[in-house]
Design a protein around this motif. Structure first.
Motif, PDB file in Angstrom:
ATOM      1  N   LEU A 163       0.826  -1.211   0.000  1.00 64.50           N
ATOM      2  CA  LEU A 163       0.000   0.000   0.000  1.00 64.50           C
ATOM      3  C   LEU A 163       0.856   1.255   0.000  1.00 64.50           C
ATOM      4  CD1 LEU A 163      -2.760   1.337   0.031  1.00 64.50           C
ATOM      5  CD2 LEU A 163      -2.756   1.157   2.533  1.00 64.50           C
ATOM      6  N   LEU A 164       1.965   1.241   0.726  1.00 64.50           N
ATOM      7  CA  LEU A 164       2.854   2.402   0.730  1.00 64.50           C
ATOM      8  C   LEU A 164       3.326   2.723  -0.688  1.00 64.50           C
ATOM      9  CD1 LEU A 164       4.994   1.643   3.907  1.00 64.50           C
ATOM     10  CD2 LEU A 164       3.551   3.654   3.575  1.00 64.50           C
ATOM     11  N   LYS A 165       3.667   1.695  -1.433  1.00 67.09           N
ATOM     12  CA  LYS A 165       4.104   1.880  -2.819  1.00 67.09           C
ATOM     13  C   LYS A 165       2.980   2.485  -3.655  1.00 67.09           C
ATOM     14  CE  LYS A 165       6.403  -0.671  -6.586  1.00 67.09           C
ATOM     15  NZ  LYS A 165       5.519  -0.310  -7.713  1.00 67.09           N
ATOM     16  N   LEU A 166       1.763   1.974  -3.483  1.00 73.85           N
ATOM     17  CA  LEU A 166       0.625   2.484  -4.237  1.00 73.85           C
ATOM     18  C   LEU A 166       0.371   3.950  -3.907  1.00 73.85           C
ATOM     19  CD1 LEU A 166      -2.764   0.749  -4.873  1.00 73.85           C
ATOM     20  CD2 LEU A 166      -2.718   3.077  -3.998  1.00 73.85           C
ATOM     21  N   LEU A 167       0.364   4.281  -2.617  1.00 76.31           N
ATOM     22  CA  LEU A 167       0.095   5.656  -2.197  1.00 76.31           C
ATOM     23  C   LEU A 167       1.160   6.610  -2.717  1.00 76.31           C
ATOM     24  CD1 LEU A 167      -1.068   5.119   1.510  1.00 76.31           C
ATOM     25  CD2 LEU A 167      -2.502   5.486  -0.512  1.00 76.31           C
ATOM     26  N   GLN A 168       2.420   6.175  -2.658  1.00 73.24           N
ATOM     27  CA  GLN A 168       3.505   7.025  -3.149  1.00 73.24           C
ATOM     28  C   GLN A 168       3.378   7.261  -4.649  1.00 73.24           C
ATOM     29  OE1 GLN A 168       5.938   8.692  -1.496  1.00 73.24           O
ATOM     30  NE2 GLN A 168       6.572   9.539  -3.467  1.00 73.24           N
ATOM     31  N   GLU A 169       3.105   6.206  -5.392  1.00 74.40           N
ATOM     32  CA  GLU A 169       3.014   6.326  -6.854  1.00 74.40           C
ATOM     33  C   GLU A 169       1.801   7.144  -7.283  1.00 74.40           C
ATOM     34  OE1 GLU A 169       3.074   2.313  -8.214  1.00 74.40           O
ATOM     35  OE2 GLU A 169       5.268   2.144  -8.109  1.00 74.40           O
ATOM     36  N   LYS A 170       0.692   6.959  -6.578  1.00 77.44           N
ATOM     37  CA  LYS A 170      -0.558   7.591  -7.009  1.00 77.44           C
ATOM     38  C   LYS A 170      -0.738   9.002  -6.463  1.00 77.44           C
ATOM     39  CE  LYS A 170      -5.425   6.379  -7.659  1.00 77.44           C
ATOM     40  NZ  LYS A 170      -6.449   5.311  -7.454  1.00 77.44           N
ATOM     41  N   PHE A 171      -0.224   9.257  -5.254  1.00 78.62           N
ATOM     42  CA  PHE A 171      -0.507  10.540  -4.603  1.00 78.62           C
ATOM     43  C   PHE A 171       0.742  11.308  -4.175  1.00 78.62           C
ATOM     44  CE2 PHE A 171      -4.025   7.614  -3.573  1.00 78.62           C
ATOM     45  CZ  PHE A 171      -5.087   8.294  -4.143  1.00 78.62           C
ATOM     46  N   GLY A 172       1.914  10.707  -4.310  1.00 83.94           N
ATOM     47  CA  GLY A 172       3.131  11.303  -3.768  1.00 83.94           C
ATOM     48  C   GLY A 172       3.524  12.646  -4.344  1.00 83.94           C
ATOM     49  N   ASP A 173       2.982  13.004  -5.496  1.00 87.31           N
ATOM     50  CA  ASP A 173       3.283  14.317  -6.067  1.00 87.31           C
ATOM     51  C   ASP A 173       2.344  15.395  -5.549  1.00 87.31           C
ATOM     52  OD1 ASP A 173       1.058  13.268  -7.347  1.00 87.31           O
ATOM     53  OD2 ASP A 173       1.571  14.098  -9.312  1.00 87.31           O
ATOM     54  N   ARG A 174       1.336  14.980  -4.725  1.00 84.71           N
ATOM     55  CA  ARG A 174       0.366  15.956  -4.195  1.00 84.71           C
ATOM     56  C   ARG A 174       0.339  16.026  -2.673  1.00 84.71           C
ATOM     57  NH1 ARG A 174      -4.954  14.040  -6.864  1.00 84.71           N
ATOM     58  NH2 ARG A 174      -3.813  12.075  -7.084  1.00 84.71           N
ATOM     59  N   ILE A 175       0.868  15.009  -2.015  1.00 83.39           N
ATOM     60  CA  ILE A 175       0.950  14.997  -0.564  1.00 83.39           C
ATOM     61  C   ILE A 175       2.155  14.144  -0.187  1.00 83.39           C
ATOM     62  CG2 ILE A 175      -0.546  12.961  -0.271  1.00 83.39           C
ATOM     63  CD1 ILE A 175      -1.719  14.365   2.242  1.00 83.39           C
ATOM     64  N   GLU A 176       2.834  14.514   0.869  1.00 81.71           N
ATOM     65  CA  GLU A 176       4.032  13.788   1.269  1.00 81.71           C
ATOM     66  C   GLU A 176       3.653  12.499   2.008  1.00 81.71           C
ATOM     67  OE1 GLU A 176       6.559  16.418   3.490  1.00 81.71           O
ATOM     68  OE2 GLU A 176       6.235  18.053   2.068  1.00 81.71           O
ATOM     69  N   ILE A 177       4.229  11.385   1.587  1.00 85.52           N
ATOM     70  CA  ILE A 177       3.997  10.092   2.221  1.00 85.52           C
ATOM     71  C   ILE A 177       5.187   9.794   3.114  1.00 85.52           C
ATOM     72  CG2 ILE A 177       3.491   7.652   1.881  1.00 85.52           C
ATOM     73  CD1 ILE A 177       1.370   9.551   0.715  1.00 85.52           C
ATOM     74  N   LEU A 178       4.959   9.756   4.417  1.00 85.24           N
ATOM     75  CA  LEU A 178       5.995   9.508   5.410  1.00 85.24           C
ATOM     76  C   LEU A 178       5.807   8.103   5.967  1.00 85.24           C
ATOM     77  CD1 LEU A 178       8.305  10.474   7.280  1.00 85.24           C
ATOM     78  CD2 LEU A 178       6.553  11.505   8.754  1.00 85.24           C
ATOM     79  N   ALA A 179       6.714   7.208   5.643  1.00 84.96           N
ATOM     80  CA  ALA A 179       6.596   5.813   6.074  1.00 84.96           C
ATOM     81  C   ALA A 179       7.149   5.654   7.483  1.00 84.96           C
ATOM     82  CB  ALA A 179       7.350   4.899   5.113  1.00 84.96           C
ATOM     83  N   GLY A 180       6.324   5.099   8.381  1.00 85.80           N
ATOM     84  CA  GLY A 180       6.769   4.911   9.752  1.00 85.80           C
ATOM     85  C   GLY A 180       6.113   3.731  10.417  1.00 85.80           C
ATOM     86  N   ALA A 181       6.718   3.263  11.491  1.00 80.37           N
ATOM     87  CA  ALA A 181       6.310   2.111  12.318  1.00 80.37           C
ATOM     88  C   ALA A 181       7.216   0.930  12.001  1.00 80.37           C
ATOM     89  CB  ALA A 181       4.853   1.721  12.141  1.00 80.37           C
TER      90      ALA A 181
END
Length: 249
Positions: A163-181
């Motif tokens: 899911l992190l990969k999907l979110l980064q590819e689909k939305f990463g140019d409009r909101i910052e995806i910070l991976a944690g945990a």
């Protein structure tokens, strides 16, 4: 450029984070509860001691989940405002309703408060307790949220890479995806390569010892690993070196 954000529980943690090369700090209290609002005094002393990298202030009034009463919400707005007045460059928060859907009214109010200070708004891992991540992140984008801290709706980032990969590819140019945990020196490189995220969040912690934690018949120890959590300079340095190498490749 890939960035490292360090979860800091004290003034000393913040100093270590800057000295070892972190890019940003999330300042909290009560790490053993998952992080609560730090005091403005702590923030003041951090800044007075020369910490110049951006500090994000956690706003969370209690442990447990993220469905708050109106009084708790008012407390959070006030705490956020004071942290921003004292020099925080952003606020970390999350609001959910009883059905685990995002409380959009409270979320919009907090984002707008951050905007009024020209500060970052960071929706934390309450995001991982809700469903419909794509719908949620789209709405956060529409509201002007800066960043989402997420493990990909899983217990840790290792399990949430898809899911992190999907979110980064689909939305990463409009909101910052910070991976944690669960970010550590052992997995930081693989998480970045598998997901494409450009920001990671970790505690990089070790456990300190305080001989007064336990008395003859009394103990305040909450884990057998040690007496309190603190940033481990050696592990953070190693993580920074890994990211530096990745940035140079």
């Amino acid at each position: 450029m890939i960035k490292i954000e360090v979860c800091a529980n004290s003034v000393q943690d913040c100093i270590v984070a800057q000295n070892e090369g972190a890019d940003r700090i999330e300042l909290i209290s009560a790490s053993y509860l998952g992080g609560l609002t730090p005091t403005t005094t702590t923030l003041d002393i951090v800044i007075e001691n020369g910490v110049k990298i951006p500090i994000m202030g956690m706003v969370r009034p209690r442990g447990g989940g993220f469905c708050y009463s109106e009084i708790e919400k008012e407390q959070m707005y006030r705490e956020a405002r004071e942290l921003l007045r004292h020099g925080a460059k952003g606020i970390v928060f999350g609001f959910l309703n009883e059905d685990r859907k995002i409380d959009w009214e409270a979320t919009e109010k907090m984002i707008n408060l951050c905007k009024s200070f020209e500060a970052d708004s960071v929706f934390h891992r309450a995001f991982d307790c809700s469903d419909e991540p794509e719908c949620n992140i789209q709405h956060l984008i529409e509201l002007g949220c800066t960043r989402v801290l997420t493990s990909g709706l899983e217990a840790n980032v290792d399990k949430g890479t898809k899911l992190l990969k999907l979110l980064q590819e689909k939305f990463g140019d409009r909101i910052e995806i910070l991976a944690g945990a669960g970010i550590s020196t052992e997995n930081i490189e693989s998480i970045i390569k598998k997901t494409g995220v450009t920001q990671v969040h970790g505690t990089f912690k070790k456990y300190g010892v305080d001989q007064t934690t336990t008395g003859m018949n009394v103990t305040y120890r909450y884990t057998d690993k040690g007496d309190y959590e603190e940033v481990n300079p050696k592990e953070l340095t190693q993580a920074v070196q890994i990211v530096k190498r990745l940035n140079e490749e």
